[in-house]
Design a protein around this motif. Structure first.
Motif, PDB file in Angstrom:
ATOM      1  N   PHE A 115       0.811  -1.464  -0.008  1.00  0.00           N
ATOM      2  CA  PHE A 115      -0.185   0.059  -0.058  1.00  0.00           C
ATOM      3  C   PHE A 115       0.751   1.270  -0.004  1.00  0.00           C
ATOM      4  CE2 PHE A 115      -3.512  -2.675   1.769  1.00  0.00           C
ATOM      5  CZ  PHE A 115      -4.525  -2.719   0.721  1.00  0.00           C
ATOM      6  N   ALA A 116       1.915   1.373   0.718  1.00  0.00           N
ATOM      7  CA  ALA A 116       2.888   2.329   0.819  1.00  0.00           C
ATOM      8  C   ALA A 116       3.601   2.575  -0.437  1.00  0.00           C
ATOM      9  CB  ALA A 116       3.952   2.158   1.956  1.00  0.00           C
ATOM     10  N   PHE A 117       3.904   1.388  -1.137  1.00  0.00           N
ATOM     11  CA  PHE A 117       4.702   1.723  -2.255  1.00  0.00           C
ATOM     12  C   PHE A 117       4.004   1.528  -3.518  1.00  0.00           C
ATOM     13  CE2 PHE A 117       8.208   0.897   0.738  1.00  0.00           C
ATOM     14  CZ  PHE A 117       9.314   1.409   0.099  1.00  0.00           C
ATOM     15  N   LYS A 118       2.824   1.440  -3.431  1.00  0.00           N
ATOM     16  CA  LYS A 118       1.968   1.870  -4.574  1.00  0.00           C
ATOM     17  C   LYS A 118       1.911   3.120  -5.208  1.00  0.00           C
ATOM     18  CE  LYS A 118      -2.618   2.679  -3.148  1.00  0.00           C
ATOM     19  NZ  LYS A 118      -4.164   2.170  -3.072  1.00  0.00           N
ATOM     20  N   HIS A 119       2.478   3.968  -4.157  1.00  0.00           N
ATOM     21  CA  HIS A 119       2.593   5.419  -4.544  1.00  0.00           C
ATOM     22  C   HIS A 119       3.841   5.943  -5.240  1.00  0.00           C
ATOM     23  CE1 HIS A 119      -1.165   6.712  -2.185  1.00  0.00           C
ATOM     24  NE2 HIS A 119      -0.677   5.726  -1.257  1.00  0.00           N
ATOM     25  N   THR A 120       4.628   4.877  -5.368  1.00  0.00           N
ATOM     26  CA  THR A 120       5.995   5.346  -6.162  1.00  0.00           C
ATOM     27  C   THR A 120       5.923   6.118  -7.417  1.00  0.00           C
ATOM     28  OG1 THR A 120       6.640   2.944  -5.246  1.00  0.00           O
ATOM     29  CG2 THR A 120       8.152   4.012  -6.833  1.00  0.00           C
ATOM     30  N   VAL A 121       4.934   5.923  -8.219  1.00  0.00           N
ATOM     31  CA  VAL A 121       4.709   6.341  -9.382  1.00  0.00           C
ATOM     32  C   VAL A 121       4.815   8.100  -9.274  1.00  0.00           C
ATOM     33  CG1 VAL A 121       3.146   7.015 -11.307  1.00  0.00           C
ATOM     34  CG2 VAL A 121       3.407   4.798 -10.632  1.00  0.00           C
ATOM     35  N   LYS A 122       4.035   8.477  -8.309  1.00  0.00           N
ATOM     36  CA  LYS A 122       4.006  10.192  -8.163  1.00  0.00           C
ATOM     37  C   LYS A 122       4.816  10.569  -6.814  1.00  0.00           C
ATOM     38  CE  LYS A 122      -0.476  11.041  -9.924  1.00  0.00           C
ATOM     39  NZ  LYS A 122      -1.944  11.742  -9.691  1.00  0.00           N
ATOM     40  N   ALA A 123       5.435   9.621  -6.289  1.00  0.00           N
ATOM     41  CA  ALA A 123       6.330   9.980  -4.693  1.00  0.00           C
ATOM     42  C   ALA A 123       7.679  10.528  -5.417  1.00  0.00           C
ATOM     43  CB  ALA A 123       6.177   8.704  -3.973  1.00  0.00           C
ATOM     44  N   THR A 124       8.293  11.482  -4.637  1.00  0.00           N
ATOM     45  CA  THR A 124       9.621  11.707  -4.980  1.00  0.00           C
ATOM     46  C   THR A 124      10.408  10.809  -3.823  1.00  0.00           C
ATOM     47  OG1 THR A 124       9.251  13.340  -3.487  1.00  0.00           O
ATOM     48  CG2 THR A 124       9.211  13.888  -5.983  1.00  0.00           C
ATOM     49  N   SER A 125      10.103  10.471  -3.156  1.00  0.00           N
ATOM     50  CA  SER A 125      10.750   9.485  -2.099  1.00  0.00           C
ATOM     51  C   SER A 125       9.918   8.871  -0.978  1.00  0.00           C
ATOM     52  CB  SER A 125      11.805  10.192  -1.268  1.00  0.00           C
ATOM     53  OG  SER A 125      11.392  11.080  -0.235  1.00  0.00           O
ATOM     54  N   ILE A 126      10.187   7.747  -0.633  1.00  0.00           N
ATOM     55  CA  ILE A 126       9.561   6.956   0.215  1.00  0.00           C
ATOM     56  C   ILE A 126      10.443   6.469   1.576  1.00  0.00           C
ATOM     57  CG2 ILE A 126       7.925   4.746   1.112  1.00  0.00           C
ATOM     58  CD1 ILE A 126       7.069   5.213  -1.903  1.00  0.00           C
ATOM     59  N   ASP A 127      10.074   7.070   2.591  1.00  0.00           N
ATOM     60  CA  ASP A 127      11.219   6.728   3.814  1.00  0.00           C
ATOM     61  C   ASP A 127      10.466   5.934   4.995  1.00  0.00           C
ATOM     62  OD1 ASP A 127      13.386   8.308   2.732  1.00  0.00           O
ATOM     63  OD2 ASP A 127      12.628  10.094   3.576  1.00  0.00           O
ATOM     64  N   GLU A 128      11.343   4.816   5.234  1.00  0.00           N
ATOM     65  CA  GLU A 128      10.889   4.049   6.172  1.00  0.00           C
ATOM     66  C   GLU A 128      11.370   4.306   7.700  1.00  0.00           C
ATOM     67  OE1 GLU A 128      11.112  -0.240   5.420  1.00  0.00           O
ATOM     68  OE2 GLU A 128      10.626   0.058   3.312  1.00  0.00           O
ATOM     69  N   ALA A 129      10.588   4.349   8.868  1.00  0.00           N
ATOM     70  CA  ALA A 129      11.452   4.469  10.272  1.00  0.00           C
ATOM     71  C   ALA A 129      10.382   3.438  11.004  1.00  0.00           C
ATOM     72  CB  ALA A 129      10.875   5.934  10.517  1.00  0.00           C
ATOM     73  N   ARG A 130      11.629   2.757  11.990  1.00  0.00           N
ATOM     74  CA  ARG A 130      10.863   1.672  12.774  1.00  0.00           C
ATOM     75  C   ARG A 130      10.232   2.177  14.073  1.00  0.00           C
ATOM     76  NH1 ARG A 130      12.049  -3.496  12.303  1.00  0.00           N
ATOM     77  NH2 ARG A 130      13.659  -3.159  10.729  1.00  0.00           N
ATOM     78  N   ILE A 131       9.184   1.602  14.263  1.00  0.00           N
ATOM     79  CA  ILE A 131       8.604   1.979  15.603  1.00  0.00           C
ATOM     80  C   ILE A 131       8.756   0.980  16.653  1.00  0.00           C
ATOM     81  CG2 ILE A 131       6.260   2.435  16.516  1.00  0.00           C
ATOM     82  CD1 ILE A 131       5.300   3.418  14.001  1.00  0.00           C
ATOM     83  N   MET A 132       9.170   1.109  17.674  1.00  0.00           N
ATOM     84  CA  MET A 132       9.530  -0.045  18.775  1.00  0.00           C
ATOM     85  C   MET A 132       9.344   0.674  20.090  1.00  0.00           C
ATOM     86  SD  MET A 132      12.907  -2.270  19.056  1.00  0.00           S
ATOM     87  CE  MET A 132      12.694  -2.967  17.570  1.00  0.00           C
TER      88      MET A 132
END
Length: 201
Positions: A115-132
């Motif tokens: 779901f997050a990476f389906k926006h790759t077409v219009k996204a300039t970047s996608i960053d992941e951060a861990r929640i713990m």
């Protein structure tokens, strides 16, 4: 007759020259500069939070200027809710799933990534951060999606054995990051409070 026609033609020519010269008076004027694109000045409400503790197996803090609505979509499941921001024209969609097996857990985590990476077409970047938050058994990933995308923030929270909750922020308008950025920054702080205060029942 020819003389009259010449005089009319001369008058028309003089009028045209006069209009051309008048309109060009500002052509050499260096004082003109284009105005920068403007946006409406937004009045944000004061930050204040309250506890959500409904029938679902989770609790968290959410803003007093938002409201909790049950998801009314056709495929909605129990414990799917929306945190609605009427003043800001947006919502955080929360979908809860019980974890019944390792296979189900893996599928839910992969769905969140998809779901997050389906926006790759219009996204300039996608960053992941861990929640713990080990003491509360709250783990997950937070996706920051930059660019003119339908959703700028997505995340999931889980205890990795029984519970899984996915969240996604949407605004009810065309995705133009320049215009929604102040609102996005404002709501991101609310999402941070929500995640930090989140606990499983």
């Amino acid at each position: 007759m020819g003389n009259l026609e010449q005089r009319i033609n001369l008058a028309v020519l003089l009028c045209l020259l006069s209009v051309a010269l008048t309109s060009c008076n500002s052509c050499g004027d260096d004082s003109y500069s284009p105005k920068p694109r403007g946006f409406y000045r937004l009045q944000f409400p004061a930050k204040a939070y309250q506890e959500y503790s409904g029938p679902c197996p989770y609790t968290f803090k959410y803003p007093t200027y938002s409201r909790i609505l049950r998801d009314s979509s056709r495929d909605a499941q129990p414990c799917w809710i929306n945190i609605d921001f009427p003043q800001l024209n947006g919502k955080i969609h929360l979908s809860y799933h019980p974890v019944t097996s390792q296979k189900v857990f893996n599928e839910l985590v992969e769905d969140s990534r998809t779901f997050a990476f389906k926006h790759t077409v219009k996204a300039t970047s996608i960053d992941e951060a861990r929640i713990m938050y080990s003491q509360k058994k709250v783990y997950g990933l937070y996706y920051t999606i930059e660019g003119n995308t339908a959703s700028s923030v997505q995340f999931f929270l889980t205890d990795s054995t029984r519970h899984y909750l996915r969240g996604a922020l949407y605004f009810n308008e065309a995705p133009r990051i320049d215009s929604i950025k102040p609102v996005l920054d404002f709501v991101k702080k609310d999402i941070d409070v929500m995640i930090k205060s989140f606990t499983w029942k």
